[in-house]
Design a protein around this motif. Structure first.
Motif, PDB file in Angstrom:
ATOM      1  N   MET A  26       0.831  -1.208   0.000  1.00 24.30           N
ATOM      2  CA  MET A  26       0.000   0.000   0.000  1.00 24.30           C
ATOM      3  C   MET A  26       0.863   1.254   0.000  1.00 24.30           C
ATOM      4  O   MET A  26       0.718   2.137  -0.834  1.00 24.30           O
ATOM      5  CB  MET A  26      -0.881  -0.022   1.267  1.00 24.30           C
ATOM      6  CG  MET A  26      -1.914   1.099   1.292  1.00 24.30           C
ATOM      7  SD  MET A  26      -3.127   0.943  -0.044  1.00 24.30           S
ATOM      8  CE  MET A  26      -4.155   2.356   0.285  1.00 24.30           C
ATOM      9  N   ARG A  27       1.831   1.292   0.960  1.00 21.15           N
ATOM     10  CA  ARG A  27       2.740   2.430   1.048  1.00 21.15           C
ATOM     11  C   ARG A  27       3.471   2.637  -0.283  1.00 21.15           C
ATOM     12  O   ARG A  27       3.546   3.737  -0.804  1.00 21.15           O
ATOM     13  CB  ARG A  27       3.722   2.178   2.206  1.00 21.15           C
ATOM     14  CG  ARG A  27       4.791   3.180   2.479  1.00 21.15           C
ATOM     15  CD  ARG A  27       4.261   4.442   3.134  1.00 21.15           C
ATOM     16  NE  ARG A  27       3.923   5.430   2.118  1.00 21.15           N
ATOM     17  CZ  ARG A  27       2.911   6.269   2.201  1.00 21.15           C
ATOM     18  NH1 ARG A  27       2.133   6.265   3.240  1.00 21.15           N
ATOM     19  NH2 ARG A  27       2.663   7.134   1.238  1.00 21.15           N
ATOM     20  N   ARG A  28       3.964   1.513  -0.815  1.00 22.01           N
ATOM     21  CA  ARG A  28       4.721   1.618  -2.072  1.00 22.01           C
ATOM     22  C   ARG A  28       3.828   2.064  -3.213  1.00 22.01           C
ATOM     23  O   ARG A  28       4.216   2.887  -4.048  1.00 22.01           O
ATOM     24  CB  ARG A  28       5.371   0.260  -2.407  1.00 22.01           C
ATOM     25  CG  ARG A  28       6.843   0.228  -2.026  1.00 22.01           C
ATOM     26  CD  ARG A  28       7.496  -1.031  -2.516  1.00 22.01           C
ATOM     27  NE  ARG A  28       7.778  -1.005  -3.949  1.00 22.01           N
ATOM     28  CZ  ARG A  28       8.303  -2.053  -4.597  1.00 22.01           C
ATOM     29  NH1 ARG A  28       8.568  -3.157  -3.959  1.00 22.01           N
ATOM     30  NH2 ARG A  28       8.549  -1.966  -5.884  1.00 22.01           N
ATOM     31  N   ALA A  29       2.598   1.532  -3.249  1.00 17.04           N
ATOM     32  CA  ALA A  29       1.672   1.885  -4.319  1.00 17.04           C
ATOM     33  C   ALA A  29       1.370   3.382  -4.283  1.00 17.04           C
ATOM     34  O   ALA A  29       1.394   4.066  -5.313  1.00 17.04           O
ATOM     35  CB  ALA A  29       0.380   1.080  -4.177  1.00 17.04           C
ATOM     36  N   LEU A  30       1.124   3.915  -3.078  1.00 14.04           N
ATOM     37  CA  LEU A  30       0.811   5.338  -2.955  1.00 14.04           C
ATOM     38  C   LEU A  30       2.000   6.199  -3.369  1.00 14.04           C
ATOM     39  O   LEU A  30       1.854   7.160  -4.133  1.00 14.04           O
ATOM     40  CB  LEU A  30       0.402   5.661  -1.512  1.00 14.04           C
ATOM     41  CG  LEU A  30      -1.010   5.207  -1.113  1.00 14.04           C
ATOM     42  CD1 LEU A  30      -1.242   5.402   0.375  1.00 14.04           C
ATOM     43  CD2 LEU A  30      -2.058   5.958  -1.920  1.00 14.04           C
ATOM     44  N   ASP A  31       3.201   5.832  -2.867  1.00 11.46           N
ATOM     45  CA  ASP A  31       4.381   6.617  -3.233  1.00 11.46           C
ATOM     46  C   ASP A  31       4.613   6.592  -4.735  1.00 11.46           C
ATOM     47  O   ASP A  31       4.988   7.603  -5.328  1.00 11.46           O
ATOM     48  CB  ASP A  31       5.614   6.086  -2.491  1.00 11.46           C
ATOM     49  CG  ASP A  31       5.599   6.486  -1.018  1.00 11.46           C
ATOM     50  OD1 ASP A  31       4.865   7.447  -0.688  1.00 11.46           O
ATOM     51  OD2 ASP A  31       6.285   5.845  -0.216  1.00 11.46           O
ATOM     52  N   THR A  32       4.387   5.416  -5.346  1.00 15.13           N
ATOM     53  CA  THR A  32       4.530   5.324  -6.795  1.00 15.13           C
ATOM     54  C   THR A  32       3.535   6.251  -7.491  1.00 15.13           C
ATOM     55  O   THR A  32       3.861   6.904  -8.476  1.00 15.13           O
ATOM     56  CB  THR A  32       4.294   3.877  -7.276  1.00 15.13           C
ATOM     57  OG1 THR A  32       5.065   2.994  -6.452  1.00 15.13           O
ATOM     58  CG2 THR A  32       4.694   3.708  -8.730  1.00 15.13           C
ATOM     59  N   LEU A  33       2.316   6.323  -6.937  1.00 19.46           N
ATOM     60  CA  LEU A  33       1.305   7.202  -7.516  1.00 19.46           C
ATOM     61  C   LEU A  33       1.770   8.667  -7.497  1.00 19.46           C
ATOM     62  O   LEU A  33       1.718   9.351  -8.518  1.00 19.46           O
ATOM     63  CB  LEU A  33      -0.001   7.062  -6.723  1.00 19.46           C
ATOM     64  CG  LEU A  33      -1.143   8.014  -7.108  1.00 19.46           C
ATOM     65  CD1 LEU A  33      -1.678   7.681  -8.496  1.00 19.46           C
ATOM     66  CD2 LEU A  33      -2.267   7.954  -6.084  1.00 19.46           C
TER      67      LEU A  33
END
Lengths: 189, 435
Positions: free
Chosen positions: A1-8
């Motif tokens: 989740m954290r990684r997905a958001l940062d990627t966004l």
């Protein structure tokens, strides 16, 4: 989740950068076109690139502490009060962004429904560039909520932790002439 | 309908609360605009919000902004800051105040390129704050010279403010550009004189310049600056000559900056992307605030607050000098809440006829207005240069305001001088027109 958001956030930031390059590219196309004797009107495309760059960059800029605010009260508050104030800031901003998002979507829908096109030579349907405004507002809203949740899990919101500073931040209250010696001390800490 | 005077007080309080509690400036501007529209006007707040923010965001004139910022970011990552110091420091280093003059002259040069006070402040600040810091200069003067000289970007052509004024007052933009040159130089000299006096009174604020150089070394160092100065001259020349729009000139500037960076060997993939993403952050921040300011202006227009204030002044029937004193106070007051463009656009319909009727030259008044707006850029709570310097230095806004205050008064002195000697503004234009 954290990684997905940062990627966004970073992904939108990179897109923002590409649109910034896009402004320059459309202008170069116009100048080259003029010299070669054909007309490329980049007035509108450059403007659309600018808008897309601005809105897509909003969340990325927030995460990097790029948006300006008055931090006087927050800097001088104790940890608990500080958390409450940060929470208030994030809630007001998120509320405002949700409202703005709603009306941006409304504007996009309106321009799509009634086939609004730009007044220039290219007659671009307005809903396409305006979509960038809605998407950018959405990502900023997500980032604000992300930081609001994170406020209870970590000490510092992202925009304070990641902010870039040239001079070392001062912890103490009141004006004091900052000397080189003190900086060296701060550097050693 | 609530009385506009009451509305003004309420909006002022809301704005103060939002800004003071640390809500981002752009969000605060949007929120106050929303409060003004939603509670104190019959206009549809939501759809106006979306359409106004959109209109402000794809403005053609604004496209030059991110490009000039990008150009600055690229140059910043070459050895420009070092070259500027190495080149300018032997020239000004012996003056009392030493390298602080590099701040002022650097801003003058950069202002000519960027045409925006926040960009000038940010670009020169990024280069010079670490350098002056390292050399032990007084921090207040470092910040103050940047805040003050950063505003030169509003006056020294190609100035976006002068273009806006030219459009609303129907004054020739090229005449405004020429009229802005001497007052710009005058302000630079005033700032330099102030720094020199401060340094003469208290040598501690500016460490002595110790490097001893022979003439050959001085020339060699100054030569380092030539490519950059040439690039800047090219950009300005093309705008002056009418060969390119500011956006086209800015694009050339970016390409030129990339070529300079490549030829000096400092262009890598990492420095390229760093510069680009740095430009994204700064231009997004400024464009977002401008969009917020545009919405606030529209909202304020609907409430009638700015018009009521201006009408009140009109009813006092004053002499031209009294009128200018009142207008100066009015603009400084408005500048506490509004950005310069909004201030000018909102007051123009009332102030310009008033000024014209009082027999004041509209060309002269344009330069006067821009200097007053410059002052507004360094008055809190809405002073763009203060915000830029805050994000650059991490210092709180009160401290930055205090550091900028002397420069505020120097600009006030500048206004007194152009009132006393209007020729500073008008002579170059008369020379141009007579040919």
């Amino acid at each position: 989740m954290r990684r997905a958001l940062d990627t966004l956030y970073v992904g939108a930031g990179v897109l923002s950068g590409l649109f910034l390059v896009g402004i320059a590219v459309t202008i170069i196309a116009q100048v080259v076109g003029r010299m070669a004797g054909f007309t490329i009107d980049s007035t509108e495309t450059a403007g659309f690139c600018l808008a897309a760059s601005t809105f897509l960059g909003l969340a990325y800029t927030l995460r990097r502490g790029g948006h300006i605010r008055v931090t006087l009260a927050i800097r001088h508050a104790g940890p608990t009060v500080r958390k409450v104030i940060e929470g208030w800031c994030l809630l007001v901003a998120a509320g405002g962004m949700a409202y703005f998002l709603y009306w941006s979507v409304d504007l996009v829908w309106f321009s799509w429904r009634f086939d609004e096109v730009s007044p220039g030579l290219m007659a671009i349907p307005f809903w396409i560039p305006r979509l960038a405004m809605a998407v950018g507002a959405l990502i900023l809203l997500i980032a604000l909520l992300d930081d609001f949740v994170g406020l209870w899990l970590q000490d510092e919101p992202s925009y304070e932790a990641n902010a870039e500073r040239i001079l070392p931040t001062e912890d103490e209250v009141g004006p004091s002439p900052v000397t080189l010696a003190k900086d060296a001390e701060a550097g050693a800490r | 309908m609530t009385d506009p005077g009451t509305v003004a007080v309420i909006l002022f309080l809301v704005m103060t609360l939002l800004l003071a509690s640390g809500i981002w400036v752009a969000v605060s501007l949007l929120s106050v605009g929303f409060v003004a529209l939603f509670f104190f006007s019959p206009a549809p707040a939501g759809s106006l919000l979306a359409s106004t923010v959109w209109d402000a965001s794809w403005n053609w004139a604004l496209t030059a902004l991110p490009l000039f910022i990008w150009m600055g970011e690229i140059l910043f990552r070459t050895r420009l800051s070092e070259n500027m110091f190495r080149g300018l420091s032997p020239v000004v280093g012996r003056l009392p105040g030493g390298l602080l003059h590099v701040n002022i002259l650097g801003c003058g040069v950069m202002a000519a390129v960027a045409g925006s006070s926040a960009v000038t402040c940010a670009t020169v600040g990024r280069m010079s704050v670490p350098e002056l810091k390292r050399r032990g200069y007084d921090e207040r003067l470092t910040i103050g010279t940047l805040a003050g000289s950063g505003t030169l970007g509003l006056l020294i052509p190609p100035s976006i403010m002068l273009i806006v004024y030219g459009v609303i007052a129907q004054v020739s933009i090229s005449r405004l550009f020429i009229a802005g040159v001497l007052p710009g130089i005058m302000l630079i000299l005033l700032f330099m004189a102030y720094v020199a006096v401060r340094a003469w009174m208290d040598p501690k604020v500016a460490p002595p310049f110790t490097e001893r150089l022979d003439l050959r070394e001085k020339i060699l160092r100054a030569l380092n600056l030539i490519p950059v100065l040439l690039l800047i001259a090219l950009v300005i020349g093309f705008i002056y000559g009418g060969l390119a729009t500011p956006t086209e000139a800015a694009t050339m500037g970016v390409v030129g900056a990339l070529i300079l960076a490549a030829s000096s060997g400092s262009l890598t993939w990492a420095s390229f992307t760093d510069a680009l993403m740095g430009a994204v952050r700064t231009s997004t921040m400024i464009a977002f605030i401008l969009a917020g300011a545009a919405f606030l202006s529209i909202a304020m227009g609907f409430t009638g607050v700015p018009r009521v204030i201006a009408a009140e002044v009109d009813s006092w029937s004053l002499s031209p000098y009294q009128l200018l004193v009142v207008l100066t106070l009015l603009y400084i007051l408005l500048g506490c809440f509004l950005d310069g463009v909004s201030m000018m656009v909102l007051t123009a319909s009332v102030v310009l006829p008033m000024v014209d009727a009082a027999g004041i030259d509209l060309l002269w008044f344009g330069i006067y207005t821009v200097i007053v707006v410059e002052m507004a850029q360094i008055t809190p709570p809405v002073g763009f240069n203060l915000f830029v310097l805050q994000s650059l230095t991490g210092r709180d806004i009160l401290r930055i305001t205090a550091a900028s205050a002397p420069f505020f008064f120097l600009m006030l002195l500048g206004i007194v001088i152009i009132v006393a000697v209007p020729g500073i503004v008008l002579w170059p234009v008369e020379l141009m027109v007579s040919r």
